[in-house]
Design an enzyme around this catalytic site. Structure first.
Site, PDB file in Angstrom:
ATOM      1  N   GLU A 199      20.382  24.673  36.302  1.00 61.15           N
ATOM      2  CA  GLU A 199      21.995  23.922  36.772  1.00 61.15           C
ATOM      3  C   GLU A 199      22.492  25.014  38.663  1.00 61.15           C
ATOM      4  O   GLU A 199      23.314  25.905  38.721  1.00 61.15           O
ATOM      5  CB  GLU A 199      23.249  25.460  35.780  1.00 61.15           C
ATOM      6  CG  GLU A 199      22.819  24.645  34.397  1.00 61.15           C
ATOM      7  CD  GLU A 199      24.120  25.421  33.425  1.00 61.15           C
ATOM      8  OE1 GLU A 199      24.176  26.348  33.772  1.00 61.15           O
ATOM      9  OE2 GLU A 199      24.243  24.487  32.433  1.00 61.15           O
ATOM     10  N   GLU A 389      19.710  21.563  26.750  1.00 60.92           N
ATOM     11  CA  GLU A 389      20.799  22.851  27.175  1.00 60.92           C
ATOM     12  C   GLU A 389      21.730  21.387  26.046  1.00 60.92           C
ATOM     13  O   GLU A 389      22.378  20.418  27.071  1.00 60.92           O
ATOM     14  CB  GLU A 389      21.529  23.038  28.006  1.00 60.92           C
ATOM     15  CG  GLU A 389      21.263  24.266  28.448  1.00 60.92           C
ATOM     16  CD  GLU A 389      21.901  25.327  29.172  1.00 60.92           C
ATOM     17  OE1 GLU A 389      22.671  25.745  29.361  1.00 60.92           O
ATOM     18  OE2 GLU A 389      20.281  26.232  30.318  1.00 60.92           O
TER      19      GLU A 389
HETATM   20  C1  BG6 Z   1      24.101  27.722  30.813  1.00 60.07           C
HETATM   21  C2  BG6 Z   1      23.838  27.881  30.831  1.00 60.07           C
HETATM   22  O1  BG6 Z   1      25.746  27.130  31.698  1.00 60.07           O
HETATM   23  O2  BG6 Z   1      25.311  27.257  29.862  1.00 60.07           O
HETATM   24  C3  BG6 Z   1      22.932  29.064  30.015  1.00 60.07           C
HETATM   25  O3  BG6 Z   1      22.442  27.574  32.088  1.00 60.07           O
HETATM   26  C4  BG6 Z   1      24.412  29.388  29.318  1.00 60.07           C
HETATM   27  O4  BG6 Z   1      22.745  29.773  30.556  1.00 60.07           O
HETATM   28  C5  BG6 Z   1      24.674  28.782  28.591  1.00 60.07           C
HETATM   29  O5  BG6 Z   1      24.013  30.682  28.438  1.00 60.07           O
HETATM   30  C6  BG6 Z   1      26.580  28.609  27.538  1.00 60.07           C
HETATM   31  O6  BG6 Z   1      27.059  29.249  28.910  1.00 60.07           O
HETATM   32  P1  BG6 Z   1      27.614  30.454  27.545  1.00 60.07           P
HETATM   33  O7  BG6 Z   1      28.779  31.382  29.143  1.00 60.07           O
HETATM   34  O8  BG6 Z   1      28.304  30.363  26.447  1.00 60.07           O
HETATM   35  O9  BG6 Z   1      26.187  31.541  28.004  1.00 60.07           O
END
Ligand code: BG6
Length: 493
Positions: A199, A389
């Site tokens: 990111e 993701e």
């Molecule tokens: C992304 C990141 O921003 O989203 C992860 O690459 C992160 O590290 C994921 O965990 C989900 O966000 P969160 O804040 O719900 O953990």
């Protein structure tokens, strides 16, 4: 029809949210190790304890509040979620076996820089850290799982943050270059798929990447961005030099975005936001130079980047092989947002969208947005893509018999895979893999909570660190298994 043969199916984690063992095996401290837990549902932010140049101490919950010259430290009386996290460090064999059982042929994980170079810029790497990941990669291969390695995932070494203001300094780029060469050389033949900086569009703004004042100072923020790009390009170049078989991608938080209405002013607001938040980062890493809209913005703001000779050429030589992104939700933008309620998102805020609903943490759920993204990205760059993701952070209930019936998560994953499939089958985009986020429960990056769970595998641990860390299969585990083993053909819920 359907997903191509050899499509990569897996899951994704980050070291600082999963590994624990925060000082084991010679590991040094990362900024992430100095950040406390928060409470996302009640809007309580994670905090960081700081020592100021005059010796006084303070605590802040917002990166904009970090005073100049402050140094983060670990307070022995405070609970830090990353210190044990969900303890991959001691459960890796058991966990990888579970990933294989789910049908993974890829596993995205990050290397913790401070396991390899405890201060970030040490003379020699830490052999115990290098060996740890070598063992992990070999274990993956035992099951036919390809590791997909994120080189840098929100874990700036604390020493570099405290002494050099993290990515604001060229020193961090030099240290990163050495770290990259070390891991590419050591893992040659074991790792083929790499992502440079997780990111990257959020990183320069993120508290975990330098604890000092750079956010409130535009010049420093832009310099940090420049250094992240130079670091990423160096990683690509070194990776290709060490092994031409290496396949190296960028990683961008790429939510879908829409104008709030068909008012042309709102359409323009969306374009400006998307340039600033997403396309700028893809344009630089896929094309190798700063786009005109960014140059104009910096000109208006009087920003002059400090570059070293050869940097501009390097950006061109270090363009990526593929485009990867995280996708959770979409945002909506208006020219005059003043009276429109806002919503939360993955590190960003947008406006409410009357057509969509949100998760318990207020993140808009928008599967069609994923198909829109895949089309827009492919139209713009024509590069192979991977969704690295995607997932639903939710509260899970463990029933008296130990089962966890997470139908809401199954629905979320199902709906997103359906849209990916349409993008492949109908729109013809080149998509080669899918690694949903936090397929095993890990600490939330945004809030530091454990109860915000994304996993298909449950880990017994709560927000205060209680729990015996045992693993159990949620209902979604079996759904994923069926989908992966049928190469995305059997999607019935
Ligand atoms: C992304 C990141 O921003 O989203 C992860 O690459 C992160 O590290 C994921 O965990 C989900 O966000 P969160 O804040 O719900 O953990």
């Amino acid at each position: 029809m359907g997903f191509p043969k050899g499509f990569l199916w897996g899951g994704a984690t980050a070291a600082n949210q999963y590994e624990g063992g925060y000082l084991s095996g010679g590991k040094g401290l990362a900024v992430a190790d100095t950040i406390t837990g928060g409470d996302g549902i009640h809007g309580i932010q994670r905090k960081i304890f700081l020592e100021l140049p005059d010796g006084t101490k303070t605590v802040v919950g917002n990166r904009e509040e970090v005073p100049a010259g402050a140094k983060a430290y670990v307070d022995p009386d405070v609970y830090y979620p990353s210190h044990v996290a969900t303890d991959f460090y001691h459960h890796w064999k058991e966990d990888i076996e579970l990933f294989a059982e789910m049908g993974f042929n890829v596993y995205r994980l990050s290397i913790n820089w401070t396991r390899i170079y405890p201060n970030g810029d040490d003379e020699e790497p830490n052999e115990e850290g290098l060996q740890f990941y070598e063992d992990v990669f070999k274990e993956c291969h035992k099951y036919g799982i390809e590791p997909l390695v994120t080189i840098y995932h929100f874990d700036c070494p604390l020493h570099l943050a405290n002494e050099y203001d993290g990515w604001v300094s060229r020193h961090t780029v030099d240290a990163f270059e050495k770290y990259c060469r070390t891991i590419f050389t050591r893992y040659k033949g074991l790792v083929k798929y790499w992502l440079t900086i997780n990111e990257i569009n959020i990183n320069a703004n993120f508290m975990m990447n330098g604890v000092h004042e750079h956010i409130s100072n535009k010049q420093n923020a832009e310099q940090a961005r420049w250094h992240l790009f130079v670091g990423s390009a160096k990683a690509v170049k070194i990776g290709h030099e060490v092994d031409p078989e290496n396949y190296i991608g960028l990683m961008i938080a790429h939510g879908a975005s829409y104008p709030y209405s068909c008012n042309p002013e709102d359409v323009m607001a969306e374009i400006e936001n998307s340039h600033r938040r997403k396309w700028f980062y893809g344009d630089v890493q896929c094309r190798g130079y700063y786009p005109e809209y960014k140059l104009k913005e910096m000109e208006r703001d009087g920003i002059v980047l400090k570059k070293e000779p050869g940097d501009d050429e390097l950006l061109k030589e270090g363009v990526v092989d593929f485009y990867s992104f995280s996708y959770y939700s979409s945002s909506t933008f208006a020219a005059h947002p003043e009276n429109i309620p806002g919503v939360e998102g993955n590190q960003e805020r947008g406006l409410t969208n009357p057509y969509l609903s949100a998760s318990e943490w207020g993140w808009i759920v928008d599967p069609v947005g994923l198909r829109i993204n895949l089309n827009q990205i492919y139209d713009r760059y024509h590069l192979p893509m991977m969704v690295v993701e995607n997932g639903l952070g939710a509260l899970d209930t463990v029933e008296p018999d130990g089962s966890i019936n997470d139908d809401y998560r199954i629905k979320y994953i199902h709906d997103h895979i359906v849209e990916m499939k349409k993008a492949v089958e109908i729109d013809g985009v080149d998509l080669f893999g899918y690694t949903p986020w936090g397929h095993i429960d890990i600490v939330s990056a945004g809030t530091g909570e454990m109860r915000k769970r994304y996993g298909f595998i449950y880990v017994d641990k709560d927000d205060d660190g209680n729990g015996d860390l045992h693993r159990s299969r949620k209902k979604s585990f079996y759904y994923i298994q069926k989908v992966y083993k049928s190469n995305g053909e059997d999607l019935d819920m």
